[in-house]
Design an enzyme around this catalytic site. Structure first.
Site, PDB file in Angstrom:
ATOM      1  N   CYS A  96       0.554  -3.246  -0.789  1.00 44.77           N
ATOM      2  CA  CYS A  96       0.162  -4.361  -1.637  1.00 44.77           C
ATOM      3  C   CYS A  96       0.985  -5.642  -1.403  1.00 44.77           C
ATOM      4  CB  CYS A  96       0.185  -3.916  -3.089  1.00 44.77           C
ATOM      5  SG  CYS A  96      -0.874  -4.894  -4.139  1.00 44.77           S
ATOM      6  N   ARG A 131      -8.922  -9.602 -11.093  1.00 47.31           N
ATOM      7  CA  ARG A 131      -8.107  -8.710 -10.261  1.00 47.31           C
ATOM      8  C   ARG A 131      -9.009  -7.578  -9.801  1.00 47.31           C
ATOM      9  NH1 ARG A 131      -2.765  -9.609 -10.566  1.00 47.31           N
ATOM     10  NH2 ARG A 131      -2.200  -7.557  -9.776  1.00 47.31           N
ATOM     11  N   HIS A 195      -1.935   1.844  -4.516  1.00 47.79           N
ATOM     12  CA  HIS A 195      -0.755   2.278  -5.255  1.00 47.79           C
ATOM     13  C   HIS A 195      -1.027   3.717  -5.623  1.00 47.79           C
ATOM     14  CE1 HIS A 195       1.158  -1.596  -5.693  1.00 47.79           C
ATOM     15  NE2 HIS A 195       0.005  -2.109  -6.013  1.00 47.79           N
TER      16      HIS A 195
HETATM   17  N1  GLN Z   1       1.027  -9.845  -6.793  1.00 50.65           N
HETATM   18  C1  GLN Z   1       0.120  -9.431  -5.761  1.00 50.65           C
HETATM   19  C2  GLN Z   1      -1.343  -9.510  -6.183  1.00 50.65           C
HETATM   20  O1  GLN Z   1      -1.625  -9.513  -7.368  1.00 50.65           O
HETATM   21  C3  GLN Z   1       0.474  -8.036  -5.337  1.00 50.65           C
HETATM   22  C4  GLN Z   1       0.179  -7.057  -6.409  1.00 50.65           C
HETATM   23  C5  GLN Z   1       0.743  -5.713  -6.155  1.00 50.65           C
HETATM   24  O2  GLN Z   1       1.637  -5.514  -5.323  1.00 50.65           O
HETATM   25  N2  GLN Z   1       0.238  -4.787  -6.936  1.00 50.65           N
HETATM   26  O3  GLN Z   1      -2.220  -9.547  -5.329  1.00 50.65           O
END
Ligand code: GLN
EC number: 6.3.5.13
Length: 220
Positions: A96, A131, A195
């Site tokens: 990520c 998101r 993740h």
């Molecule tokens: N902050 C980054 C995004 O939102 C990475 C997020 C993350 O590592 N979960 O894309």
């Protein structure tokens, strides 16, 4: 250097470690030990040098935009050594935020440009008030393997020349919700938005990474 020990660099492990990304190291350690290999983890964080010769594997996790800003500023001083490691076929897993920072840049949710290290040619832009969150499933044709995970990111990543995706999206969003790519493979670097952590749900990928580490160690 001993051949029965895997020397691991946990890059910025105290700053980028959302959703238990460091669980990936626990899984790798578990299976490495089953192969009779010791596993030695060293944290390399801000103001510390990264020495490519000291490691057989680098792990770089994900995080919030705020931590990514801090890491982005510091990692520029390690950029050359990290590129040297990657170009010399060093084995690397980036999740990520770590995956984003290996590329050219990441535009944060607030619109700020967070510079990557340009080791790989992908770039990441942000999406408005959204998101990509949820279960994700991808298929890697080259290895004939399916990987399962969980994603949660604002960034939309577009791969560049010489980069192959880790898999084709079957369920979920992947890199950008559009081109059905998820993650990246470049030389011995694997990047992913999974993740969860990635390796606890994908033993096949864990063995693949251990095989890469063992093969790479046999070369040196
Ligand atoms: N902050 C980054 C995004 O939102 C990475 C997020 C993350 O590592 N979960 O894309």
């Amino acid at each position: 250097m001993t051949n029965d020990k895997i020397r691991v660099c946990h890059l910025y492990g105290n700053l980028l470690n959302t959703y238990g990304d460091n669980g990936n190291l626990l899984i790798l350690e578990y299976f490495a030990k089953k192969r009779g290999l010791d596993f030695d983890i060293q944290l390399v964080s801000i103001y510390e040098d990264f020495n490519a010769d000291n490691f057989d594997f680098v792990f770089f996790g994900g995080g919030q935009d705020y931590e990514q800003q801090i890491v982005s500023r510091d990692i520029q001083s390690k950029k050359e050594a990290l590129i040297h490691y990657i170009e010399n076929d060093g084995v690397f897993l980036a999740i990520c935020g770590g995956f984003q920072l290996l590329g050219e840049y990441y535009i944060s949710a607030k619109g700020e440009k967070i510079e990557g290290i340009h080791a790989l040619p992908h770039y990441t832009v942000s999406q408005d008030n959204n998101r990509f969150i949820g279960e994700v499933e991808i298929f890697n044709q080259e290895f004939n393997e399916t990987y399962y995970g969980f994603e949660n990111h604002n960034g939309m990543t577009y791969l560049g020349e010489g980069e192959r995706p880790l898999g084709q999206v079957k369920v979920g969003y992947g890199n950008n919700g559009k081109d059905q790519t998820e993650g990246v493979i470049y030389k011995n670097v694997i990047g992913s938005y999974f993740h969860g952590p990635l390796l606890s749900r994908n033993e096949n990928l864990t063995h693949r990474i251990l095989d890469m580490i063992v093969a790479q160690k046999a070369k040196v």
